[in-house]
Design a protein around this motif. Sequence first.
Motif, PDB file in Angstrom:
ATOM      1  N   PRO A  99       0.834  -1.200   0.000  1.00  0.00           N
ATOM      2  CA  PRO A  99       0.000   0.000   0.000  1.00  0.00           C
ATOM      3  C   PRO A  99       0.872   1.254   0.000  1.00  0.00           C
ATOM      4  N   VAL A 100       0.497   2.210  -0.827  1.00  0.00           N
ATOM      5  CA  VAL A 100       1.247   3.455  -0.986  1.00  0.00           C
ATOM      6  C   VAL A 100       0.321   4.615  -0.653  1.00  0.00           C
ATOM      7  N   VAL A 101       0.670   5.345   0.388  1.00  0.00           N
ATOM      8  CA  VAL A 101      -0.120   6.492   0.822  1.00  0.00           C
ATOM      9  C   VAL A 101       0.588   7.740   0.303  1.00  0.00           C
ATOM     10  N   THR A 102       0.032   8.343  -0.732  1.00  0.00           N
ATOM     11  CA  THR A 102       0.675   9.485  -1.368  1.00  0.00           C
ATOM     12  C   THR A 102      -0.379  10.478  -1.832  1.00  0.00           C
ATOM     13  N   ARG A 103       0.061  11.644  -2.248  1.00  0.00           N
ATOM     14  CA  ARG A 103      -0.860  12.681  -2.677  1.00  0.00           C
ATOM     15  C   ARG A 103      -1.731  12.205  -3.827  1.00  0.00           C
ATOM     16  N   ILE A 122       3.957  -0.417   4.940  1.00  0.00           N
ATOM     17  CA  ILE A 122       3.218   0.700   4.343  1.00  0.00           C
ATOM     18  C   ILE A 122       4.229   1.754   3.921  1.00  0.00           C
ATOM     19  N   TYR A 123       4.093   2.236   2.701  1.00  0.00           N
ATOM     20  CA  TYR A 123       4.957   3.299   2.184  1.00  0.00           C
ATOM     21  C   TYR A 123       4.150   4.586   2.114  1.00  0.00           C
ATOM     22  N   THR A 124       4.730   5.669   2.631  1.00  0.00           N
ATOM     23  CA  THR A 124       4.046   6.957   2.531  1.00  0.00           C
ATOM     24  C   THR A 124       5.055   8.045   2.204  1.00  0.00           C
ATOM     25  N   TYR A 125       4.579   9.077   1.534  1.00  0.00           N
ATOM     26  CA  TYR A 125       5.466  10.084   0.956  1.00  0.00           C
ATOM     27  C   TYR A 125       4.910  11.474   1.239  1.00  0.00           C
ATOM     28  N   TYR A 126       5.827  12.368   1.673  1.00  0.00           N
ATOM     29  CA  TYR A 126       5.455  13.763   1.965  1.00  0.00           C
ATOM     30  C   TYR A 126       6.446  14.686   1.264  1.00  0.00           C
ATOM     31  N   GLU A 127       5.939  15.616   0.457  1.00  0.00           N
ATOM     32  CA  GLU A 127       6.805  16.431  -0.396  1.00  0.00           C
ATOM     33  C   GLU A 127       7.010  17.861   0.098  1.00  0.00           C
ATOM     34  N   GLY A 128       6.434  18.239   1.257  1.00  0.00           N
ATOM     35  CA  GLY A 128       6.412  19.638   1.658  1.00  0.00           C
ATOM     36  C   GLY A 128       7.772  20.278   1.858  1.00  0.00           C
ATOM     37  N   ILE A 129       8.711  19.571   2.499  1.00  0.00           N
ATOM     38  CA  ILE A 129      10.020  20.157   2.788  1.00  0.00           C
ATOM     39  C   ILE A 129      10.736  20.530   1.495  1.00  0.00           C
ATOM     40  N   ASP A 130      10.702  19.653   0.523  1.00  0.00           N
ATOM     41  CA  ASP A 130      11.360  19.909  -0.755  1.00  0.00           C
ATOM     42  C   ASP A 130      10.739  21.107  -1.464  1.00  0.00           C
ATOM     43  N   LYS A 131       9.418  21.165  -1.468  1.00  0.00           N
ATOM     44  CA  LYS A 131       8.738  22.279  -2.141  1.00  0.00           C
ATOM     45  C   LYS A 131       9.125  23.619  -1.528  1.00  0.00           C
ATOM     46  N   VAL A 132       9.116  23.695  -0.208  1.00  0.00           N
ATOM     47  CA  VAL A 132       9.428  24.951   0.463  1.00  0.00           C
ATOM     48  C   VAL A 132      10.883  25.343   0.212  1.00  0.00           C
TER      49      VAL A 132
END
Length: 371
Positions: free
Chosen positions: A150-154, A196-206
């Motif tokens: 399962p991949v929890v991503t945007r 479970i794999y999950t991804y958060y992109e906020g740090i890179d964007k900022v």
Amino acid sequence: MGEEDLMDDSMVLPDYEGACIANIVPALLEWPVAPAWLPRAAADADQVVLLVMDGLGWDQLEQRRSLMPTVAEMDGGPISSVVPSTTATALTSIATGMTPGRHGVVGYRMSVDARVLNVLRWATPDGDARSAIPPHDIQPEPSFLAQRAPVVTRADFERSGFSAAHLADCRFTPYRVPSTMVTEVARLLRAGEPFIYTYYEGIDKVAHEYGLGEHYDMELRFADQLVSELISVLPRGATLLVTADHGQLETGDNIVDPHPEVLAHTSWQSGEGRFRWFHARPGREAALQEACLEHHGSQAWVRTRDEAIKEGWFGPVVTDAAASRLGDIALAAKGTVAFNDPADTGPYHLIGRHGSLTSAEMRVPLLAAGH
């Protein structure tokens, strides 16, 4: 030329045989004995949530531990990213458990049959390339050892070409805001999912848009709270394992135009500002190398394709397909410079960047906490 342009940072090569992001998934899902660099809480866990926080470098974390108290207290240390230290390549290595030379996603903008494919947008200058360049043809290897994790991503990423290339055959669980990421992870844990794999992109964007100043610091505080919330939903026997794809540094306006003599020998460019490939005009490879060394040798590690492969930048094995997507001469930036290419554009001017082989870009955390 400023003093920062002449910084001769130590080159950090990936530890492809050991503590590297390409080995996290095999260590969790395949290897019979956990390596010493894998935090014990993850090695002994009944359930593991692997959280990739895009752009959270170890060097940046070390300088701002007070902003991320939850992360700072977790068990573990630094491991290496891959080359180039960029999202498209690194996330594919994490998901497939393979080095860039094997999976073939060798850059953010890479050459495919003389067309430059923007991997994250899966587009060429002609537009959407999902039909012209099928993602499975570029990267056919299964993700997560074919375990349909399962991949929890945007939600925005679910149907992208890049997701098709590096997350094929996964079970997507989309989220739209970070709070619902936590809710979906908690639901999957209750259902007994072992991984479970999950991804958060906020740090890179900022970091890209604002650099490493006050906006970045506030984002780290927010990201630390997100980690805290994920830890709070772990049942007994479960562990949260936090890593990243690459680090960051601030280039600001320190943008270098390639010297006219370099461009005179160049047909086109690929890669990105911190890891620029030059593709030579027919018969001009040697002249291009000489011009790059003469005019940019103080600002970058200059390597031919063959030299970079021989030095192991992309792993011990580089397939013919992967090699065909590399340029003739690479400029891997030192200091805080970035190399300009008018064709490499985006929605805003990048202040924070990554891609090269400095410690700030190459070292990332691997940290665990559990119940």
